[in-house]
Design a protein around this motif. Structure first.
Motif: not given
Length: 182
Positions: A59-61, A67-68, A72-74, A79-80
């Motif tokens: 996630w950090k990477s 960008d935008s 929503d996509k990543s 998320y749990n």
């Protein structure tokens, strides 16, 4: 050893991906929470997964390199709320801040003092408006107690949890801090 982590004032020539991402976000014509952003720092340099089904390092990477539409996509699809919590922080002594450099140093120091828990959290902090400090953090677990134990500077901030359910209101609050136009 802090050689992997460099949080100093940004110069015009960022030298690594995190600094480059911060430089893309930082701009005096950007706005967060209705306030002009003066500085942004991202706590986003961790190796390996933090456990569970959510890969914090990935996630950090993703955050620092995309960008935008990133939330929503990543973020939201992975998320749990059972394993992670989202917290907003606001610096309690913003009225005492008189110059940008000193205020940025408060954030830089906070980030450096957070190093020991780098594998269990992610955060973005902005200096904005009249030198207020606003941040949004993702923590492994239901609360930020691990950070509070590792970084005594947390006592200078008011902390409030968002969620834990990723409602539209929570998503909007997260987007206000994490989705600043780059």
């Amino acid at each position: 050893d802090t050689s992997w982590f460099t949080w100093s004032q940004l110069g015009p020539d960022p030298s690594d991906k995190v600094k480059e991402a911060v430089a893309q976000i930082w701009s005096v014509d950007k706005v967060v929470l209705g306030k002009e952003i003066k500085d942004t720092q991202i706590f986003a340099d961790a190796a390996g997964a933090a456990g569970g089904g959510f890969d914090l390092a990935s996630w950090k990477s993703t955050f620092t390199n995309e960008d935008s539409g990133i939330l929503d996509k990543s973020f939201w699809p992975i998320y749990n709320k059972e394993e992670w919590s989202i917290w907003r922080c606001t610096y309690d002594y913003a009225d005492d801040n008189e110059e940008l450099g000193a205020t940025k140093e408060i954030v830089t120091s906070f980030m450096k003092n957070t190093e020991s828990v780098k594998n269990s959290c992610f955060g973005v902090m902005h200096v904005c408006g009249k030198l207020e400090v606003e941040g949004l953090w993702l923590f492994k677990g239901a609360d930020p107690e691990e950070l509070f134990g590792a970084n005594e500077d947390t006592s200078w901030f008011t902390w409030s949890q968002l969620g834990p359910d990723p409602s539209d209101k929570v998503k909007e609050a997260v987007a206000q801090i994490w989705s600043v136009d780059k």
